[in-house]
Enzyme design. Structure first.
Site, PDB file in Angstrom:
ATOM      1  N   CYS A  35     -17.486   1.019  13.400  1.00  0.00           N
ATOM      2  CA  CYS A  35     -17.543   0.808  14.848  1.00  0.00           C
ATOM      3  C   CYS A  35     -16.975   2.007  15.607  1.00  0.00           C
ATOM      4  O   CYS A  35     -17.159   2.110  16.819  1.00  0.00           O
ATOM      5  CB  CYS A  35     -16.796  -0.464  15.245  1.00  0.00           C
ATOM      6  SG  CYS A  35     -15.043  -0.406  14.865  1.00  0.00           S
ATOM      7  N   CYS A  60     -12.440  -1.938  20.785  1.00  0.00           N
ATOM      8  CA  CYS A  60     -12.951  -3.159  21.405  1.00  0.00           C
ATOM      9  C   CYS A  60     -11.800  -4.058  21.861  1.00  0.00           C
ATOM     10  O   CYS A  60     -10.636  -3.822  21.537  1.00  0.00           O
ATOM     11  CB  CYS A  60     -13.818  -3.896  20.400  1.00  0.00           C
ATOM     12  SG  CYS A  60     -12.832  -4.662  19.114  1.00  0.00           S
ATOM     13  N   CYS A 104     -11.255  -6.079  13.188  1.00  0.00           N
ATOM     14  CA  CYS A 104     -10.423  -5.491  14.245  1.00  0.00           C
ATOM     15  C   CYS A 104      -8.948  -5.756  13.944  1.00  0.00           C
ATOM     16  O   CYS A 104      -8.100  -4.894  14.188  1.00  0.00           O
ATOM     17  CB  CYS A 104     -10.798  -6.072  15.604  1.00  0.00           C
ATOM     18  SG  CYS A 104     -12.579  -6.179  15.867  1.00  0.00           S
TER      19      CYS A 104
END
Ligand code: FES
Length: 132
Positions: A35, A60, A104
Site C-alpha cells: 500500500c 491510511c 495496518c
C-alpha cells in the site's frame, strides 16, 4: 454495521502522540510495500520505562488509528511489555479492524519493534540486563 468502530474513528480524527522526539532513544521506521504506507515511531526510554512515544504516519486512516492506539498502549509501560505488543492487541483495543485493514495494525507492531531494536542496538547492555 459501520465499517469502522467509534474508537478507530476517534483515534483517526484525534490521533494521540503525533510528532517527533528530537533526542529519541530509539527510532523505528517501517513501510508496507503493497500500500506504500509508512510509519515512524520515536521512543524516549528512562529506567526501562517508555517515558514518551511519538509517531508520524503517512498512511491510511487505520494506520493512523493503529499508531495512535499503539503509542497509548505502550506509554508509561516497561520496555519488556512494549516489546510484546502485538498487532492483535492494537486491533482489539480499537474494537476491531476490518479484515483487509489488519495489515495496518501490523505496521504499528513492527514500527515499535523496530524502534526498540534501535534502542537495544544503541544500549546493548540493556538487552543483557533483560536476560535475553
Ligand atoms: Fe496500508 Fe493501511 S492501507 S497501512
Amino acid at each position: 454495521m459501520a465499517l469502522y468502530s467509534d474508537k478507530v474513528m476517534d483515534h483517526f480524527l484525534n490521533p494521540r502522540n503525533v510528532g517527533i522526539i528530537e533526542d529519541a532513544d530509539g527510532v523505528g521506521e517501517v513501510g508496507n510495500a503493497k500500500c506504500g504506507d509508512i510509519m515512524k515511531i520515536y521512543l524516549k526510554i528512562e529506567d526501562d520505562i517508555v517515558k514518551d512515544v511519538k509517531f508520524e504516519t503517512f498512511g491510511c486512516g487505520s494506520a493512523i488509528a493503529s499508531s495512535s492506539m499503539a503509542t497509548e498502549l505502550i506509554k508509561g509501560k516497561p520496555v519488556s511489555e512494549a516489546m510484546t505488543l502485538t498487532n492483535k492487541a492494537v486491533a482489539e483495543a480499537l474494537d476491531g479492524l476490518p479484515a483487509h485493514k489488519m495489515h495496518c495494525s501490523v505496521l504499528a507492531e513492527e514500527a515499535i519493534q523496530s524502534a526498540l531494536n534501535d534502542y537495544y542496538s544503541k544500549n546493548p547492555e540493556k538487552k543483557l540486563e533483560g536476560g535475553n
